[in-house]
Design an enzyme around this catalytic site. Structure first.
Site, short mmCIF file in Angstrom:
data_model
loop_
_atom_site.label_atom_id
_atom_site.label_comp_id
_atom_site.label_asym_id
_atom_site.label_seq_id
_atom_site.Cartn_x
_atom_site.Cartn_y
_atom_site.Cartn_z
N ASN A 33 24.38 -79.08 98.60
CA ASN A 33 24.19 -77.71 98.15
C ASN A 33 23.41 -77.75 96.85
OD1 ASN A 33 26.08 -78.18 96.02
ND2 ASN A 33 27.79 -77.57 97.32
N ASN A 67 37.16 -79.26 101.58
CA ASN A 67 35.95 -79.96 101.17
C ASN A 67 35.50 -79.51 99.78
OD1 ASN A 67 33.64 -77.80 101.43
ND2 ASN A 67 34.94 -77.53 103.21
N LYS A 114 52.59 -80.03 82.04
CA LYS A 114 52.27 -79.02 81.04
C LYS A 114 51.43 -77.91 81.65
CE LYS A 114 51.06 -80.11 76.88
NZ LYS A 114 50.32 -80.69 75.74
N LYS A 195 26.22 -67.71 106.51
CA LYS A 195 25.99 -67.97 105.09
C LYS A 195 25.11 -69.19 104.91
CE LYS A 195 29.16 -69.72 102.19
NZ LYS A 195 30.42 -69.78 101.42
N LYS A 197 22.90 -71.74 101.78
CA LYS A 197 22.84 -72.15 100.39
C LYS A 197 21.53 -71.72 99.74
CE LYS A 197 26.77 -74.24 100.79
NZ LYS A 197 27.98 -73.69 100.14
N ASP A 226 24.85 -68.42 98.84
CA ASP A 226 25.80 -69.13 97.98
C ASP A 226 25.04 -70.09 97.07
OD1 ASP A 226 27.87 -70.55 96.83
OD2 ASP A 226 28.63 -71.39 98.70
N ASN A 228 26.61 -71.91 94.63
CA ASN A 228 27.52 -72.99 94.23
C ASN A 228 27.56 -73.23 92.73
OD1 ASN A 228 26.63 -74.12 97.28
ND2 ASN A 228 28.80 -74.29 96.76
N GLU A 252 27.02 -65.23 96.23
CA GLU A 252 28.21 -66.00 95.91
C GLU A 252 28.01 -66.99 94.77
OE1 GLU A 252 31.04 -69.34 98.15
OE2 GLU A 252 30.03 -67.81 99.34
N GLU A 278 36.33 -69.73 94.50
CA GLU A 278 36.77 -70.93 95.22
C GLU A 278 37.06 -72.11 94.30
OE1 GLU A 278 33.14 -73.52 96.83
OE2 GLU A 278 33.00 -71.45 97.50
N ASP A 305 41.20 -70.52 97.21
CA ASP A 305 41.55 -71.41 98.33
C ASP A 305 42.88 -72.06 98.01
OD1 ASP A 305 41.81 -73.48 100.17
OD2 ASP A 305 39.74 -74.17 99.97
N HIS A 335 37.91 -69.59 100.72
CA HIS A 335 37.02 -70.73 100.96
C HIS A 335 37.77 -71.79 101.76
CE1 HIS A 335 36.26 -74.92 99.53
NE2 HIS A 335 34.99 -74.60 99.69
N GLU A 354 36.68 -68.24 105.71
CA GLU A 354 35.46 -69.01 105.92
C GLU A 354 35.62 -69.92 107.13
OE1 GLU A 354 32.28 -71.33 103.06
OE2 GLU A 354 34.41 -71.64 102.66
#
Length: 402
Positions: A33, A67, A114, A195, A197, A226, A228, A252, A278, A305, A335, A354
């Site tokens: 991507n 993924n 924590k 969709k 990239k 997308d 990314n 996206e 995501e 996700d 996602h 997705e």
């Protein structure tokens, strides 16, 4: 003469987790991507083995992470598995003693952790959490989507779930015709939204790719893009201005997922639907997106996700937060392309899920025989998440637990 024994005075031993097994598996591919390639990508496959016996075999819940994040074997083996196996059985089960309590299990896993720092541990916990919910639904002898609808939804799972086909990656030797052939194959399989990239080429080249796909779409079909998280603010805005002319399903993850100001500034100049989330791995990070990211609950989509963000236990908290901020669960389209999110979408009324029709196999996709019709799928009535209905995936899972 044998004395009368009142069995009710003896404690009933609760069911328990026998073992948690992890295996790191490759899901490598030559695709990329705008930010990463997948040539060395891995995931964790997990089995949660219980002492509940059905058909002569122990009930086993299965899970794996989505993924884009790597396998979590070391964290699972060094921190989370030992905590669960060291816990007393009654501390991990529900009031009946006959089933696991995912919320108690989550609390046990997060003991001595924590706040903050949600990167890798959220994936490890989310992977185990998936397997726990699979086991819980199997022990209850229910499909997970029905169990969730009864416990947390309106009582009835949605009979159909919207799915879109994610692909359109950059691939060595794959030109425009290869992209068009890929997109057409998704449409031929019944998807109405595809969709692709962007951000891994020049703006001019990406525009040519977008326009080529748009020209092939028929009425009722749409394209999402997308980035990314690749863009800085100036580039995100430039892409937005260039794409404003296109009827995109969404734009996206334009910039870094934690750069809420970038997302908010982009929303001031780009009026079309946007999607992100995501790579936010906690309810708190999701809440900051809602507070400061300029997202519009009537226009935009959220892609949290559960497999990457501490699991369904945390996702339920996220949904409660969204409700408090005026967001409908129908704006959530997770996602990952896995059956866990599909079950959540059906059970809790999300907007869809997705799907990766050809990628990251055998972990993505649907049970065998499930077909996409006009952009929707119907879930079969299989106990648990339904992994047993996907032969190639269940073969990997069965081999792990045996």
């Amino acid at each position: 003469m044998m004395a009368h024994v009142n069995l009710l005075t003896y404690p009933i031993c609760p069911m328990k987790i026998i073992d948690i097994i992890e295996s790191t598996r490759p899901i490598k591919s030559d695709i990329r991507n705008a930010y990463i390639d997948f040539s060395k990508m891995t995931l964790s496959l997990v089995a949660v083995v219980t002492d509940v016996i059905r058909d002569g075999k122990p009930v086993v819940g299965y899970g794996f992470n989505s993924n884009g994040r790597y396998g979590q074997g070391q964290l699972i083996r060094e921190r989370f598995r030992p905590r669960l196996l060291a816990a007393t059985p009654d501390s991990l089960v529900d009031a009946s003693g006959e089933n696991l309590d995912p919320h108690k299990i989550w609390d046990c896993m997060m003991t001595n952790e924590k706040p903050g720092g949600h990167g890798e541990r959220s994936v490890a916990v989310g992977t185990i959490d998936m397997a726990v919910w699979d086991a819980v639904a199997k022990i209850a002898d229910q499909p997970l989507h029905d169990l969730l609808a009864c416990r947390y939804g309106n009582g009835v799972a949605n009979p159909k779930v919207f799915v879109y086909a994610a692909g359109g990656y950059y691939h060595p030797g794959k030109g425009l015709q290869g992209l068009l052939g890929e997109m057409q194959s998704y449409l031929d399989r019944g998807y109405s939204v595809v969709k692709m990239k962007i951000g891994g080429a020049s703006l001019a080249e990406d525009q040519a790719r977008i326009e080529a796909v748009l020209k092939m779409l028929k009425p009722g079909q749409q394209l999402a893009v997308d980035a990314n998280g690749r863009f800085d603010l100036a580039t995100a805005v430039a892409y937005g201005k260039a794409m404003a002319q296109y009827p995109l399903f969404w734009y996206e993850e334009a910039g870094d997922p934690l750069d809420y100001e970038l997302q908010a500034r982009l929303s001031e100049s780009y009026s079309g639907p946007m999607a992100t989330g995501e790579n936010l791995f906690s309810m708190q990070d999701a809440r900051n997106l809602i507070r400061y990211g300029g997202m519009n609950p009537e226009r935009d989509y959220l892609q949290f996700d559960c497999a990457l963000s501490y699991g369904l236990v945390e996702y339920l908290r996220t949904l409660e937060m969204l409700k408090a901020h005026g967001w409908s669960p129908t704006r959530c389209v997770p996602h990952g392309g896995h059956q866990m999110s599909l079950a959540i979408a059906a059970g809790l009324g999300l907007g869809g899920n997705e799907s990766y029709p050809d990628l990251f196999q055998p972990y993505g996709g649907f049970p065998d025989g499930v077909r996409v019709e006009n952009g929707y799928v119907s879930l079969p009535s299989l106990p648990g998440i339904g992994f047993e209905g996907k032969a190639d995936l269940f073969a990997e899972m069965k081999a792990l637990s045996e």
